[in-house]
Design an enzyme around this catalytic site. Structure first.
Site, PDB file in Angstrom:
ATOM      1  CD  GLN A 149      35.761  19.225  -7.957  1.00 14.49           C
ATOM      2  OE1 GLN A 149      36.754  18.581  -8.293  1.00 14.49           O
ATOM      3  NE2 GLN A 149      35.431  19.467  -6.698  1.00 14.49           N
TER       4      GLN A 149
ATOM      5  CD  GLU B 254      40.675 -27.205 -15.397  1.00 17.09           C
ATOM      6  OE1 GLU B 254      41.564 -27.925 -14.890  1.00 17.09           O
ATOM      7  OE2 GLU B 254      39.472 -27.385 -15.197  1.00 17.09           O
TER       8      GLU B 254
ATOM      9  CB  CYS C   2      36.789 -28.764 -16.047  1.00 17.40           C
ATOM     10  SG  CYS C   2      36.968 -30.278 -15.076  1.00 17.40           S
TER      11      CYS C   2
END
Length: 589
Positions: free
Chosen positions: A79, A570, A488
């Protein structure tokens, strides 16, 4: 004739893993099994020649979930994800002997069944269930009638008779059965027929067995766990992933549940962990994450899921990353690349913040109304306090990731830079402690820290820490870590510069709030911070040079996506602060 012989020395096992494998206790404080021996899961199911479902999917899942898998094959199939071409049922005697061999030699912690034939049902019943061998075992039954592709998997066995045999011989001994929706309907229809077409018949009438059913509803996948003894229903909701690569999801779910049970987790958490694992396997099995390269068959794009998504490095990758690796590669490669992946007229920092996928988010972040209100002295003090408490724990995570980066980054200059960053983060933590202490009138730093320790940590913070941890846990290099912390450093500087002029129009300079806000704004625009930003730009430029040198377009795309996701985080950090009310400290959700 003398031959040219190259000798390659095999290294010893990783030292830390060697130690913990030698000295690990039988169980840890959380009662999960962490002994020298992995828990053993026996899967009794059919074989899928394409490797995506059946026994093959079970073994991958069991292994990826840190258990030892053994097998008893019930059916051989030819299969692929599109359907079954041929099959051969294994005789009852062979199935029975496989069970005998495994139970004679291995301590089985959990048994899981998949595709079963009449021969397999009889062998299981006679060898395991009718003689109490499974009394103390967790027994998970996945009643496989229909493949994910829709193909009927009962083969030569009449479905109603197969369901009858399962209900009489297998289900009563199961801890859990895991049918999909179609299979659940088939089972209930059989019971309704037995009960005389009683329309009030429900899943609870099957008996003292728990049941987990998966259903797709709109844009969600809903898994419903029925706990028979408690007569209780647990509903798990996960996001629907729009993909056709779902071959083997049912087998994977049940074998993951079995693995979790074998490790000592309770049923509710075992199902929870398994659903999340399968969801990740589906997500990581789509698009560019497909576990194998497929040949297009008539335009059909069905495919398997990615069982091994959580294996971060192959053994050979770990070998080359080992600092003690001393064997030279047998074939040299020149990774220098003349094609530039990005415009070197810009700095790599400029390339990132102006990238079409990042620029709109960067704009929202660096011109955020939180900073605008703060600069105008219009931000409520409780929202500032909420932000400072969340940012305090963000900085703790930042310091940890910078420490890891110090260990990973090449060169002494890189190490010194990260140590300086950690010093700056410590200074930031101390400023936050003073701010919270002033707002709450704390007597000293210890009282302030105790206050912060009890503060709830909200979703934006948790999601931020999660991306840090995910990079670290999955062996992210110094490149990924630098990119993860860059938004950041640079964004705060830009946001402060965008709104610093508002301080001049703010006439109130005497109140506690005004002094705090002014100090916060100037912290991110002073000369010391601008120098840190300049150093950060130079570090990003080195990453850009490396990317252009290697020509690694996939690595570049990964870095772009990390930067983008962190910029969005942020923005959400400040979004959440603007939604905080005066009772935020006492709300834990």
């Amino acid at each position: 004739m003398t031959k040219n012989i190259n000798t390659i020395k095999i290294q010893s096992p990783p030292p830390y893993l060697s130690i913990i494998h030698k000295n690990s206790p039988n169980k840890d404080a959380n009662t999960t099994i962490t002994s020298k021996h992995a828990p053993t899961v026996l899967t009794i199911a059919g074989s899928d020649s394409s490797g995506g479902a059946g026994i093959e999917a079970d073994l991958k899942t069991i292994t990826c979930n840190k258990c030892y898998g053994c097998t008893c094959i019930t059916t051989l199939t030819a299969q692929n994800p599109h359907g079954v071409i041929d099959h051969l049922a294994i005789p009852q005697k062979i199935v029975a002997n496989c069970l005998k061999a495994n139970f004679k030699d291995l301590q089985i912690d959990c048994v899981k069944t998949g595709m079963l034939t009449f021969e397999a049902i009889n062998a299981i019943y006679e060898e395991l269930l009718n003689n109490d061998k499974c009394n103390d075992l967790n027994f998970v039954v996945d009643p496989v009638f229909v493949a994910t592709s829709g193909f009927q998997l009962t083969f030569d066995n009449p479905k109603n008779e197969l369901i009858k045999q399962l209900c009489e011989k297998i289900f009563p001994h199961a801890l859990l059965i895991t049918p999909n929706l179609e299979e659940s309907i088939d089972i209930l229809e059989y019971f309704k027929e037995v009960a005389g077409n009683n329309n009030t018949f429900g899943i609870e009438d099957i008996g003292s067995v728990d049941d987990l059913i998966s259903i797709a509803i709109d844009k969600n996948i809903t898994d419903v766990l029925y706990l028979s003894k408690e007569n209780k229903i647990i509903v798990y909701e996960s996001q629907y992933i729009n993909t056709k690569s779902t071959h083997g999801t049912g087998c994977t779910l049940s074998s993951c549940i079995a693995s979790n049970l074998a490790q000592g987790y309770d049923l509710v958490n075992s199902c929870f962990g398994a659903i999340e694992y399968v969801s990740n396997c589906i997500f990581m099995g789509q698009a560019n994450y497909t576990p194998c390269k497929k040949v297009d068959i008539n335009g059909i794009d069905n495919g398997p899921i990615n069982h091994c998504w959580n294996i971060s490095k192959s053994p050979i990758q770990r070998m080359f990353d080992d600092t003690l690796y001393s064997n030279p590669p047998t074939v040299g490669t020149n990774i220098s690349n003349t094609h530039k992946l990005y415009d070197t007229e810009k700095s790599f920092y400029e390339y990132l913040i102006t990238h079409p996928e990042i620029a709109p988010h960067w704009e929202s972040y660096t011109k955020h109304p939180f900073v605008d209100k703060l600069s105008r002295n219009e931000l409520p003090l409780h929202q500032f306090e909420f932000y400072i408490a969340q940012d305090y724990y963000y900085l703790v995570g930042y310091a940890k990731i910078s420490s890891l980066l110090a260990a990973k980054i090449p060169g002494y200059d890189g190490l010194l830079q990260q140590l300086e960053i950690i010093g700056n983060v410590n200074a930031g933590l101390n400023r936050h402690i003073k701010r919270i202490g002033a707002i709450e009138n704390c007597s000293d730093a210890l009282e302030t820290i105790a206050y912060l320790e009890e503060a709830p940590r909200r979703f934006a913070l948790k999601n931020y820490h999660r991306i840090f941890k995910d990079i670290a846990d999955n062996n992210g290099t110094h490149l990924e870590l630098i990119i993860a912390v860059a938004p950041c450093l640079h964004g705060y500087g830009v946001a402060s510069s965008n709104f610093i002029k508002n301080l001049d129009s703010n006439g109130d300079n005497s109140s506690l709030k005004s002094k705090m806000y002014r100090e916060w704004m100037t912290d991110y625009s002073n000369d010391h911070y601008q120098k840190a930003k300049k150093d950060g730009v130079e570090l990003l430029n080195k990453i850009g040079e490396y990317i252009n040198y290697t020509g690694d377009s996939s690595r570049l795309e990964n870095l772009i996506q990390i930067f983008k996701e962190v910029v969005i985080l942020e923005t959400k950090f400040w979004d959440e602060a603007l939604k905080a009310d005066e009772e935020w400290y006492y709300k834990q959700t």
